[in-house]
Design an enzyme around this catalytic site. Structure first.
Site, PDB file in Angstrom:
ATOM      1  N   ASP A  57       0.514   4.853   0.031  1.00  0.00           N
ATOM      2  CA  ASP A  57      -0.359   6.368  -0.055  1.00  0.00           C
ATOM      3  C   ASP A  57       0.456   7.693  -0.076  1.00  0.00           C
ATOM      4  O   ASP A  57       0.986   7.697   0.774  1.00  0.00           O
ATOM      5  CB  ASP A  57      -0.860   6.017   1.586  1.00  0.00           C
ATOM      6  CG  ASP A  57      -2.364   7.075   1.403  1.00  0.00           C
ATOM      7  OD1 ASP A  57      -1.791   7.996   1.158  1.00  0.00           O
ATOM      8  OD2 ASP A  57      -2.769   6.665   2.243  1.00  0.00           O
ATOM      9  N   ASP A  75       0.973  -1.307   0.017  1.00  0.00           N
ATOM     10  CA  ASP A  75       0.135  -0.115  -0.352  1.00  0.00           C
ATOM     11  C   ASP A  75       1.088   0.991   0.188  1.00  0.00           C
ATOM     12  O   ASP A  75       1.568   1.190   0.859  1.00  0.00           O
ATOM     13  CB  ASP A  75      -1.042  -0.053   1.460  1.00  0.00           C
ATOM     14  CG  ASP A  75      -1.820   1.459   1.249  1.00  0.00           C
ATOM     15  OD1 ASP A  75      -1.922   1.780   0.457  1.00  0.00           O
ATOM     16  OD2 ASP A  75      -2.299   1.461   2.545  1.00  0.00           O
ATOM     17  N   ASP A 120       3.005   0.933   3.470  1.00  0.00           N
ATOM     18  CA  ASP A 120       2.142   0.753   4.923  1.00  0.00           C
ATOM     19  C   ASP A 120       2.770  -0.553   5.128  1.00  0.00           C
ATOM     20  O   ASP A 120       2.068  -1.178   5.039  1.00  0.00           O
ATOM     21  CB  ASP A 120       0.581   1.304   5.218  1.00  0.00           C
ATOM     22  CG  ASP A 120       0.702   1.434   5.843  1.00  0.00           C
ATOM     23  OD1 ASP A 120       1.009   1.071   7.200  1.00  0.00           O
ATOM     24  OD2 ASP A 120      -0.702   1.757   6.415  1.00  0.00           O
TER      25      ASP A 120
END
Lengths: 321, 432
Positions: free
Chosen positions: A96, A94, A271
């Site tokens: 972001d 992930d 993450d």
């Protein structure tokens, strides 16, 4: 865009624009083994443990409830309603845009620049996942504020958290490679940038990315402003991969500090909690990210994908303001 | 030629030796003239004292452990006392003693015991040292042979080594990977990286980055893993079979010899235990100090509940948890929970209040989670009657902190070589 969707807009999206066919096959094919979760009020996904035996049930649910956000598990369960009988999980990364450790934009939230930087990082990670780890079956999703890489190769779906964390550290370049190597003839000093293969090569690529995205406002452990300024001053040498020269200009001890600092920041490119969590729920591709009024979208071609064109729901264009 | 079972006793060749010569447990205490003669005939072996010569299989088992303990902990370690362990002449006896050792440990202690870990580590070191004693051509040949025997396919995928990666016996970063394959052969290496290494002394680079080193590493770690699996399988059989008294007796002796080395487990630094005492805030590691100041961005609950709570409770009540290697409950060390309630919880709650926003303002349920991490179940009050409903979480390792709470780890000089924040605190407490 980046403005929260109203209840009316959510209804419009799910009832007029969204189509169940937009849910990717890799989710639809095993829908009965996944846990679904929903956030109805914008306070987090607290309606969990939902199960849909067919896509049609999911369609009816989304059309009638028009949730603020929709999620589904990366895990496959025998009894998803109880999150019981874990079978396997997608391997997920992930990225972001908001949490990228080195951003050139300096914005407070998410903007076009950092979304592009997230895309660039994702491209590098995918190259390593394919080229080094040999993974082939992966789906790239634009989440609304960043990207999810979802790997569904059978070889990795059964792996536990420990291996996943090592994969993560490998692909982001989280550790400075050793610089002493030995053979029968003796011990040799080999810097990461002089090794054109394996992990040292991955690390060199990530460090290069980091160095080119540093600004004078960047915060790195044990790196002062003077060193930061020198790195920025001499980084053009790395355009031609003149690493030895760059290292000499910076000084060997200070060079060590800078790569150590970047290695430490690299850990936040992705993450980690998402990657090591075998029971995570992730935003459902095709659903609406209501907080920013963007569509969570599966990307077919990362080169041509433009979130500001391809992930903007119609109602946003129709807004009067 | 070196017998394969000298390096890998779990190979088919090794199993055959056991089948043929190692069946009778009643005779393993009997004096074995062949063994004595073989060991005595080894040139580099010191035979000046009878005690240096194993007289039977059990003796040989104990000698293996003595070698491991002395090499690790005795500054006057004398190779000549144990030279026989590195001579392939003893292969037959060595293989049988390996099985006796694993079975004894499996029967009495099981796969997760201190004894089991020591035996697995011992086996790894033994193989490493045996390989080092060989001449280069023999070393390359036997490594190649064992590799082919352990891994049947032409190419090894890194995912086949997942167990070794998971148990941290091998690091992904030590492997040279291409398209999912672990590159081990020179030909494969040239084929895959021709363009990259052509102008860079390809052979030299191969020897440095891969050579025999990675292959040896893989076979050693695989044999270690297989040894662990074997001990586990022996232990699992014990649920249906009565343990053999001879093996139990040997296991007792093994444990006794290993206890000389016990201080090397746990924190790893080898000096004295740290006793439970009031917390000295000045000696806390930087990550804990940071957490005590409150978390200003995301991840408040993880830092306070999962990281700070176990650390503060163990640092105050049971700082030697890793060294002692024994699980305790909070009440074992704080019988009336006074210290926990009056010293530890207030510190945790204060840190939670210093978060932005204060943790309990929007997540009051985390108070219950803190009690749960101390082992008192999901209850709002800390009561002895609930103790044991959940587990008292041990302090998170530095690696986990870095993974789960990026930004918290700002290492200082003392952090070097430290793998758990609690070890940092203990080290400071010892040297203060």
């Amino acid at each position: 865009m980046f403005k929260q969707a109203t209840l009316e807009e959510r209804r419009k999206y799910y009832r007029e624009e969204w189509d169940i066919k937009q849910v990717p096959d890799f989710i639809g094919n095993f829908i009965e083994n996944r846990e679904f979760g929903f956030d109805h009020f914008g306070r987090g996904p607290n309606d969990r443990y939902k199960v849909f035996s067919t896509l049609d049930y999911l369609k009816r649910f989304l059309r009638s409830k028009t949730p603020f956000a929709a999620y589904c598990s990366v895990a496959y369960y025998q009894k998803p309603r109880r999150r019981d009988g874990w079978m396997k999980s997608e391997l997920v990364f992930d990225v972001d845009a908001k949490d990228i450790p080195i951003r050139t934009c300096g914005c407070d939230d998410v903007c076009e620049i950092c979304l592009n930087e997230a895309k660039e990082i994702v491209g590098g990670l995918i190259d390593t996942l394919k080229g080094d780890l040999g993974l082939k079956n992966m789906h790239l999703i634009y989440s609304g504020r960043g990207y999810h890489i979802r790997v569904i190769d059978d070889d990795v779906m059964g792996l536990g958290s420990d291996v996943r964390s090592q994969i993560l550290k490998y692909i982001v370049g989280a550790d400075v490679p050793k610089d002493k190597y030995d053979d029968a003839a003796g011990i040799y000093d080999l810097q990461h940038f002089s090794i054109p293969l394996g992990y040292p090569k991955v690390f060199t690529q990530r460090v290069k990315y980091g160095i080119f995205h540093l600004t004078e406002d960047s915060k790195l452990d044990d790196v002062n402003l003077k060193l930061l300024k020198d790195v920025i001053k001499y980084r053009n040498l790395l355009e031609d991969d003149e690493w030895g020269l760059f290292k000499n200009r910076i000084g060997p001890l200070r060079y060590k500090k800078i790569i150590k600092g970047i290695a430490s920041l690299n850990m936040s490119l992705v993450d980690a909690k998402v990657s090591i969590d075998l029971k995570r729920i992730l935003r459902l591709p095709s659903s609406l990210h209501s907080k920013v009024s963007m569509r969570c979208t599966e990307i077919k071609n990362i080169e041509t994908f433009d979130p500001f064109k391809d992930a903007v729901p119609k109602f946003v264009w129709e807004r009067e303001d | 030629m070196i017998p394969m079972s000298f390096i890998n006793p779990l190979s088919d060749e090794g199993k055959q030796i056991v089948r043929k010569d190692g069946g009778d447990l009643n005779r393993i205490f009997d004096e074995n003239d062949m063994l004595i003669e073989t060991v005595s005939s080894i040139k580099s072996q010191d035979i000046s004292d009878d005690a240096y010569i194993p007289r039977n299989y059990v003796d040989l088992v104990i000698k293996r452990i003595e070698w491991y303990v002395e090499k690790k902990s005795d500054l006057k370690y004398n190779f000549k006392k144990f030279a026989f362990l590195f001579d392939a002449k003893i292969t037959k006896f060595d293989v049988i003693s390996f099985y006796i050792l694993c079975q004894a440990v499996g029967v009495k202690f099981g796969p997760n015991s201190r004894e089991s870990r020591a035996i697995v580590e011992l086996q790894g070191q033994l193989i490493e040292n045996r390989l080092e004693e060989l001449i280069t051509s023999e070393r390359t040949e036997i490594t190649e042979q064992i590799m082919n025997n352990l891994i049947l396919q032409d190419k090894i995928k890194w995912t086949q080594l997942a167990d070794l990666i998971s148990s941290k016996k091998i690091s992904m970063q030590d492997l040279v990977l291409k398209d999912g394959n672990v590159i081990l052969d020179f030909e494969d290496y040239l084929e895959e990286f021709k363009d990259e290494v052509m102008h860079r002394q390809p052979e030299k680079m191969y020897n440095l980055l891969i050579g025999n080193r990675v292959k040896e590493l893989i076979i050693i770690k695989m044999i270690m893993q297989n040894t662990e699996n074997y001990i586990k399988s022996v232990h699992e059989q014990m649920s249906t079979v009565e343990p053999n008294p001879t093996l139990l007796k040997i296991a007792g002796e093994i444990s006794e010899v290993l206890s000389k080395e016990i201080r090397y487990y746990g924190s790893g630094s080898g000096d004295g235990d740290v006793k439970a005492s009031p917390l000295n805030v000045d000696l806390l590691p930087p990550c804990i100090k940071h957490a005590l100041d409150g978390i200003k961005s995301g991840g408040r609950n993880e830092v306070i509940v999962l990281f700070l709570t176990p650390f503060l409770s163990y640092a105050r009540l049971y700082p030697s948890v890793f060294r002692s290697n024994t699980s305790l409950k909070v009440s074992d060390v704080d019988a009336d929970l006074k210290i926990t309630k009056n010293e530890i919880l207030p510190m945790i709650h204060d840190a939670a209040d210093r978060c932005s926003p204060p943790l309990f303002d929007d997540q009051p349920q985390e108070k219950v989670n803190i009690n749960a991490k101390l082992g008192f179940g999901m209850h709002s009050e800390l009561k002895l009657q609930h103790e044991g409903e959940t587990t008292w979480y041990t302090p998170m390792s530095c690696e986990k902190v870095k993974l789960n709470m990026p930004g918290l780890c700002k290492p200082d000089e003392t952090c070097k070589g430290i793998t758990n924040p609690l070890s940092y605190y203990n080290r400071n407490m010892r040297t203060k």
